[in-house]
Scaffold this motif. Structure first.
Motif, PDB file in Angstrom:
ATOM      1  N   SER A  94       1.041  -1.150   0.293  1.00 33.14           N
ATOM      2  CA  SER A  94      -0.495   0.077  -0.385  1.00 33.14           C
ATOM      3  C   SER A  94       1.270   1.044   0.496  1.00 33.14           C
ATOM      4  N   ASP A 218     -12.463  -4.430   7.469  1.00 31.81           N
ATOM      5  CA  ASP A 218     -11.720  -4.178   5.767  1.00 31.81           C
ATOM      6  C   ASP A 218     -11.081  -2.712   6.421  1.00 31.81           C
ATOM      7  N   GLN A 221      -6.364   1.334   2.172  1.00 35.65           N
ATOM      8  CA  GLN A 221      -4.981   1.425   2.404  1.00 35.65           C
ATOM      9  C   GLN A 221      -4.104   2.924   1.686  1.00 35.65           C
ATOM     10  N   ASP A 223      -3.042   2.990  -0.319  1.00 41.34           N
ATOM     11  CA  ASP A 223      -3.100   3.962  -2.342  1.00 41.34           C
ATOM     12  C   ASP A 223      -4.751   3.145  -2.699  1.00 41.34           C
ATOM     13  N   THR A 225      -6.907   1.175  -1.750  1.00 41.88           N
ATOM     14  CA  THR A 225      -7.767  -0.102  -1.803  1.00 41.88           C
ATOM     15  C   THR A 225      -8.012  -0.238  -0.782  1.00 41.88           C
ATOM     16  N   THR A 226      -9.002  -1.805  -0.261  1.00 42.63           N
ATOM     17  CA  THR A 226      -8.890  -1.900   1.034  1.00 42.63           C
ATOM     18  C   THR A 226      -8.518  -3.592   1.117  1.00 42.63           C
TER      19      THR A 226
END
Length: 249
Positions: A94, A218, A221, A223, A225-226
């Motif tokens: 990440s 969850d 991140q 970046d 995302t998860t």
């Protein structure tokens, strides 16, 4: 076997070479304190070997010394190499591409003490092989909202040198970190890690170091995302005992 207070006794075994010293946790005693008492004749400080079973297993191994030291800027080259290693990148993505410039920009402030996260280099018999980072979870409010105890101390870790990965070193590394964290965070009652749910090796290391698996959640991140992670918590007083200021002289 019940203790004198009616609670169930916890068996403890300390291995030293071919010797196995057996006993049980006394009322009011932590697993680590019991191991020190039971292994008093082994000539060294017991480290966790496997605390996931009914019997809490420790080892005294004078031939393998695992230490953590504060990371310096001189370690960022090694950190870059570790983060670029495929076995680390699989779970540590990440922060983006681990170029020297990005690693310095991301981790340099942590080394300098400019962020709540502190960086540590793992040394085995004097050789640097990986790293640990830790932080008060409450210092990262977004993450704290997802965790069961914002006052816990969080950690992340990796064995960076490929030849040292997969050799059963992870539990010893975590134990060395636990002992240091116990001194640095005397008021902390819990430590917390949240590896990816598919990272079976990391989850097993945490099991063996005394952590208990909890809720999946969850985690956003950096970046965008998860990642679905597993919250793992260590009860400090049960595993390590009260911090030094609370101990009797």
């Amino acid at each position: 076997m019940p203790d004198t207070d009616g609670t169930e006794s916890v068996p403890v075994l300390v291995r030293h070479g071919d010797r196995e010293l057996a006993g049980a946790v006394l009322p009011g005693e932590s697993w680590a304190e019991a191991a020190v008492r039971i292994g008093a004749t082994a000539g060294g400080e017991p480290a966790a070997e496997d605390l996931s079973g009914a019997t809490k297993r420790f080892v005294v191994d004078p031939d393998q010394r695992v230490d953590l030291r504060a990371m310096t800027h001189g370690d960022l080259t090694a950190l870059t190499r570790w983060l670029q290693a495929p076995h680390v990148r699989r779970w540590w993505q990440s922060d983006g591409e681990p170029t020297p410039e990005r690693v310095t920009a991301t981790y340099g402030p942590r080394v300098d003490g400019q962020t709540p996260t502190r960086m540590w280099v793992v040394e085995v018999n004097g050789r640097s092989v990986g790293f640990v980072q830790d932080y008060r979870i409450r210092d990262y409010p977004g993450f704290a909202l997802l965790t069961p105890d914002p006052d816990a101390v969080g950690l992340d870790y990796a064995i960076g040198e490929p030849e040292w990965a997969g050799r059963g070193l992870g539990t010893r590394v975590l134990w060395a970190w636990l002992l240091g964290a116990h001194r640095r965070f005397p008021d902390a009652t819990a430590y917390f890690a949240a590896p990816h749910h598919a990272n079976a090796a990391s989850l097993r290391i945490l099991d063996k170091a005394g952590f208990t698996r909890g809720t999946w959640f969850d985690e956003p991140q950096r970046d965008g995302t998860t990642a679905t992670v597993v919250g793992c918590t260590l009860d400090v007083r049960r595993v390590l005992g009260p911090p030094a200021p609370d101990r009797a002289p």
